[in-house]
Design a protein around this motif. Structure first.
Motif, mmCIF file in Angstrom:
data_model
loop_
_atom_site.group_PDB
_atom_site.id
_atom_site.type_symbol
_atom_site.label_atom_id
_atom_site.label_comp_id
_atom_site.label_asym_id
_atom_site.label_seq_id
_atom_site.Cartn_x
_atom_site.Cartn_y
_atom_site.Cartn_z
ATOM 1 N N ARG A 60 -57.784 17.637 -47.177
ATOM 2 C CA ARG A 60 -57.524 19.071 -47.215
ATOM 3 C C ARG A 60 -57.259 19.602 -45.810
ATOM 4 O O ARG A 60 -56.424 20.458 -45.597
ATOM 5 C CB ARG A 60 -58.725 19.783 -47.832
ATOM 6 C CG ARG A 60 -58.361 21.081 -48.498
ATOM 7 C CD ARG A 60 -59.436 21.521 -49.432
ATOM 8 N NE ARG A 60 -60.733 21.066 -48.907
ATOM 9 C CZ ARG A 60 -61.899 21.523 -49.334
ATOM 10 N NH1 ARG A 60 -61.940 22.412 -50.256
ATOM 11 N NH2 ARG A 60 -63.034 21.075 -48.828
ATOM 12 N N PHE A 92 -55.915 18.009 -43.342
ATOM 13 C CA PHE A 92 -54.585 17.624 -42.863
ATOM 14 C C PHE A 92 -53.494 18.472 -43.509
ATOM 15 O O PHE A 92 -52.505 18.832 -42.876
ATOM 16 C CB PHE A 92 -54.341 16.130 -43.115
ATOM 17 C CG PHE A 92 -55.117 15.248 -42.168
ATOM 18 C CD1 PHE A 92 -55.735 15.791 -41.043
ATOM 19 C CD2 PHE A 92 -55.241 13.896 -42.402
ATOM 20 C CE1 PHE A 92 -56.457 14.998 -40.168
ATOM 21 C CE2 PHE A 92 -55.965 13.092 -41.525
ATOM 22 C CZ PHE A 92 -56.572 13.645 -40.416
ATOM 23 N N ARG A 116 -56.454 26.216 -36.424
ATOM 24 C CA ARG A 116 -57.162 27.378 -36.956
ATOM 25 C C ARG A 116 -57.229 27.297 -38.483
ATOM 26 O O ARG A 116 -58.253 27.528 -39.099
ATOM 27 C CB ARG A 116 -56.421 28.636 -36.510
ATOM 28 C CG ARG A 116 -57.213 29.888 -36.628
ATOM 29 C CD ARG A 116 -56.511 31.006 -35.889
ATOM 30 N NE ARG A 116 -56.488 30.799 -34.461
ATOM 31 C CZ ARG A 116 -55.406 30.904 -33.706
ATOM 32 N NH1 ARG A 116 -54.249 31.201 -34.239
ATOM 33 N NH2 ARG A 116 -55.482 30.719 -32.415
ATOM 34 N N GLN A 117 -56.088 26.921 -39.082
ATOM 35 C CA GLN A 117 -56.028 26.814 -40.541
ATOM 36 C C GLN A 117 -56.961 25.706 -41.043
ATOM 37 O O GLN A 117 -57.580 25.840 -42.089
ATOM 38 C CB GLN A 117 -54.583 26.527 -40.960
ATOM 39 C CG GLN A 117 -54.312 26.747 -42.435
ATOM 40 C CD GLN A 117 -54.381 28.224 -42.797
ATOM 41 O OE1 GLN A 117 -54.013 29.089 -42.009
ATOM 42 N NE2 GLN A 117 -54.895 28.517 -43.980
ATOM 43 N N GLN A 153 -59.724 24.891 -39.780
ATOM 44 C CA GLN A 153 -61.080 25.433 -39.755
ATOM 45 C C GLN A 153 -61.298 26.354 -40.961
ATOM 46 O O GLN A 153 -62.351 26.329 -41.575
ATOM 47 C CB GLN A 153 -61.263 26.203 -38.452
ATOM 48 C CG GLN A 153 -62.612 26.038 -37.827
ATOM 49 C CD GLN A 153 -62.810 26.996 -36.674
ATOM 50 O OE1 GLN A 153 -61.839 27.463 -36.070
ATOM 51 N NE2 GLN A 153 -64.038 27.306 -36.367
ATOM 52 N N VAL A 154 -60.265 27.148 -41.274
ATOM 53 C CA VAL A 154 -60.389 28.096 -42.385
ATOM 54 C C VAL A 154 -60.482 27.365 -43.720
ATOM 55 O O VAL A 154 -61.374 27.610 -44.513
ATOM 56 C CB VAL A 154 -59.181 29.059 -42.421
ATOM 57 C CG1 VAL A 154 -59.243 29.932 -43.652
ATOM 58 C CG2 VAL A 154 -59.146 29.904 -41.177
ATOM 59 N N ILE A 193 -64.298 23.045 -35.058
ATOM 60 C CA ILE A 193 -63.203 23.220 -34.110
ATOM 61 C C ILE A 193 -63.178 22.087 -33.089
ATOM 62 O O ILE A 193 -62.131 21.722 -32.565
ATOM 63 C CB ILE A 193 -63.314 24.606 -33.432
ATOM 64 C CG1 ILE A 193 -62.064 24.947 -32.610
ATOM 65 C CG2 ILE A 193 -64.522 24.680 -32.527
ATOM 66 C CD1 ILE A 193 -61.102 25.794 -33.327
ATOM 67 N N ASP A 194 -64.315 21.474 -32.839
ATOM 68 C CA ASP A 194 -64.365 20.386 -31.865
ATOM 69 C C ASP A 194 -63.638 19.148 -32.379
ATOM 70 O O ASP A 194 -62.938 18.468 -31.638
ATOM 71 C CB ASP A 194 -65.818 20.050 -31.532
ATOM 72 C CG ASP A 194 -66.567 21.273 -31.017
ATOM 73 O OD1 ASP A 194 -65.960 22.027 -30.245
ATOM 74 O OD2 ASP A 194 -67.723 21.469 -31.397
#
Lengths: 337, 381
Positions: free
Chosen positions: B62, B64, B335-336, B338-339, B345-346
């Motif tokens: 998901r 990727f 960003r996406q 993460q959402v 984010i790391d």
């Protein structure tokens, strides 16, 4: 060959995709401290997780790595979330811009009060000077050197409110007991003091606490999110007889478990409670723009238990703290500033 | 084999033509096939890293999808990708130009900060000017201050031989503190705030948004044209102008350039100043296009990312443009990720870094996927 690999990649991508469920979704944009900062952002996220556990909602978060991330992070959530919670005073402008461009999206911001209010934004603010006041009184009563220290992340009201209260609380102790405890690092009149300039560097937290310690302070209250963890590390090395720390935001005895014995207490800023309150209002339809204020009275701010210092704090001092707390709530004691 | 002279000449020509085609093919492989493989290897390694940290396969898949969707999968994604690319490409062009002249300038971060600050101050100082004057003048103010700031390192190098890597790093550190100091001056600081934040750029000084008629949240701004113009201009300077020739000559061999009569000191200062002007322009574009004011953290590491970008783009303006779009895509896509997938984010940073590592190491990619490339011509006839 290349085509084959590309095809393989595409297949893998499709296999991994799933459709998202359409549950109530609450989303949070953190400040640069990150979601696991053992304080500020983490406490706000806990509020969201509490509703997640109790009501089975979806929760998502985005961590900002720099100030430039605020606007795009907020934008990524628009239209995807039932309510977007931004955490931090510095996100005030970005949240306002997004809220005005998207009047149908519900927003809430921790630590910012808009004047005039925006119809689709709830500001969550806290009378942390009340909690800081109790901590200042306590610290003044516990200090052996008669010198206390504090420092902040940056010079903004949500930070300096703690420090205001801390200084005034110590002053009240001086008034009542005829002592001359001084507080280094903040002057509530000139609004100048000691600031690290960031909410990230644990090294700064260590260095600033060291400076205050060198000037004689034996109790330090860092108001800078994870920066304070560096101060706790120093206190751990020096021993708590030499230096104690007062945590802020969360009960840091619980969140910073490795160094928990250095925390005399923590000034609680119950962002989890107000975040939960806002999410629930969005769920039951009672959401309305405006302000939510956390105070000692509604348990939005407070003082954490003494934990490791339970026996070290004299019973008379504990009683005085309770009496002052009641006095602040009924208005007979003003916290100054 | 004995053949007529004519035949042998023909063979010779044929071989040369073939060689040229081969070289073209190799360049194509470097520019297109290597990046594709690099992305694949990086994603596989990234997936392994995620597995090792306890992320399940479904979430990896998901994430990727989210990376692809968030970078180029929608108009919003493309807008975000390009918005992120604008300052990166501008600063990267400056650094690439410096690299061509043999200067390893680490100072883009500081030059961005100084340029952006200058643009903000200029813009709020002249709020009465009409847009068509205020926008370009504020941009020029940013470029000029960036050029002067970088020029310090150039002069130090030309006059004393102080190494630009050291001086630009030191100038970066100074720039953070200069910025905070300046932001606290009453003239610069916005009224009613005690933290260091500049006054806002007046609306007439903002770079207009290009797609806000579609959706007010699309942030792509007119800095896009600035970026494209800068790519073309830097290409022209480097490869078609006299000063560009001097830059490249002194980069390739400073001694030879000096013996050929080029003034090396002047070239160093000019190259540093040009690099600084482009970085300052990046800062100005960021302030006027996205942020509308200066704050302590507004450069957000762009100046350092731009170093990787310039190296990745082989210091060629067009290469830098594509590298910038790649970086912008990774940022928007990250960003996406993460959402949609809740990936830390790391971890996203790790995948981004892996992609860059593999693109920057074409030989490694060739060694990993020998079947993806035309076989290198064997020695002999």
């Amino acid at each position: 060959m290349t085509f084959l690999s590309k095809f393989g990649l595409a297949a893998a991508l499709v296999a991994g995709s799933v459709t998202a469920a359409s549950a109530f979704t609450a989303c949070q944009v953190t400040d640069v401290g990150g979601i696991d900062d053992a304080g500020f952002n983490q406490t706000a996220w806990k509020g969201l997780e509490d509703v997640k556990t109790s009501d089975g909602i979806e929760g998502r978060f985005l961590e900002s790595q720099a100030e430039t991330d605020y606007a795009p992070n907020i934008n990524s959530f628009i239209g995807q979330c039932d309510v977007i919670i931004t955490v931090g005073f510095l996100m005030g402008d970005a949240t306002k811009a997004a809220a005005e461009a998207n009047p149908d999206q519900k927003f809430s911001i921790v630590d910012f009060a808009y004047d005039p209010t925006i119809p689709n934004v709830v500001g969550q603010v806290y009378a942390t000077n009340q909690g800081g006041f109790l901590a200042g009184y306590l610290a003044a009563g516990m200090s052996k050197t008669g010198v206390l220290g504090t420092f902040g992340g940056i010079n903004i009201p949500p930070v300096t409110d703690f420090m205001d209260g801390f200084v005034h609380g110590a002053n009240l102790y001086n008034e009542r007991h005829g002592t001359e405890v001084t507080v280094l690092g903040w002057n509530p009149e000139s609004k100048e003091g000691l600031f690290t300039g960031n909410f990230e560097s644990l090294d700064d937290g260590r260095a600033f606490a060291q400076n205050l310690y060198d000037e004689g302070a034996d109790i330090v209250m860092p108001v800078a999110g994870p920066v304070g963890l560096g101060s706790a590390a120093l206190a751990d090395e020096l021993g708590t007889d030499a230096l104690k720390i007062i945590g802020v935001d969360a009960d840091q005895y619980m969140t910073d478990t490795e160094k928990q014995h250095v925390y005399l207490t923590s000034v609680l800023k119950r962002m989890d409670a107000t975040v939960t309150q806002v999410i629930k209002s969005a769920m039951d339809g009672s959401f309305a723009g405006g302000l939510v204020v956390g105070t000692l009275e509604n348990d939005g701010v407070g003082l954490a238990p003494y934990h490791a210092f339970e026996d070290a704090v004299p019973a008379e001092l504990k009683a005085e703290i309770e009496e002052i707390k009641a006095g602040i709530i009924d208005g007979s004691i003003t916290v100054g500033g | 084999m004995s053949t007529s002279i004519g035949k042998r000449e023909l063979d010779e020509t044929g071989r040369k033509l073939l060689e040229r085609a081969m070289r073209g093919r190799e360049e194509f492989e470097d520019l297109v096939i290597v990046p594709i493989f690099a992305v694949i290897v990086a994603l596989i390694l990234g997936a392994l890293v995620m597995l090792a940290t306890g992320v399940d396969l479904e979430t990896i898949g998901r994430s990727f999808v989210a990376l692809a969707k968030g970078s180029f999968g929608s108009i919003n994604a493309v807008s975000e990708t390009l918005t992120s690319a604008i300052p990166l490409v501008l600063a990267g062009l400056g650094l690439g130009l410096g690299f061509r002249a043999g200067l390893f300038n680490i100072g883009a971060e500081g030059q961005i900060l100084m340029g952006g600050l200058a643009a903000a101050i200029f813009a709020f100082s002249f709020p009465g000017l009409p847009s068509f004057l205020l926008i370009p003048l504020a941009l020029i103010a940013g470029a000029l201050v960036g050029a002067i700031y970088a020029g310090i390192a150039g002069v130090l190098k030309a006059a004393t031989g102080a190494h630009e890597v050291i001086t630009t790093i030191m100038l970066n550190l100074s720039s953070y503190l200069i910025l905070i100091y300046m932001l606290k001056r009453p003239y610069v600081q916005v009224a009613g705030r005690s933290d260091p934040v500049s006054k806002s750029v007046p609306p007439a000084g903002e770079l207009p948004r290009l797609l806000d008629w579609l959706d007010p949240n699309l942030r792509l701004h007119a800095g896009l044209f600035l970026m494209l113009a800068a790519v073309a201009f830097v290409w022209w300077v480097l490869f078609r102008s006299k000063i560009g020739f001097a830059f490249r000559a002194s980069g390739a061999n400073p001694d030879a350039a000096r013996y050929a009569g080029m003034k090396s000191g002047l070239i160093i200062v000019a190259a540093m100043a040009s690099a600084g002007a482009l970085a300052g322009l990046a800062g100005a574009a960021q302030v006027q296009g996205v942020l509308w004011r200066a704050t302590p953290g507004f450069s957000a590491g762009i100046g350092f990312d731009a170093i990787a970008l310039a190296l990745l783009g082989r210091s060629h303006p067009v290469g830098i443009l594509f590298a910038g779009i790649l970086f912008g895509g990774l940022e928007a896509g990250g960003r996406q990720m993460q959402v949609d997938a809740g990936v830390s984010i790391d971890l996203i940073g790790i995948i981004q870094a892996l992609i860059i590592v593999f693109i920057a190491a074409p030989l490694l990619v060739r060694a990993l996927f020998p079947w993806g490339f035309a076989r290198a011509p064997k020695g002999g006839k």
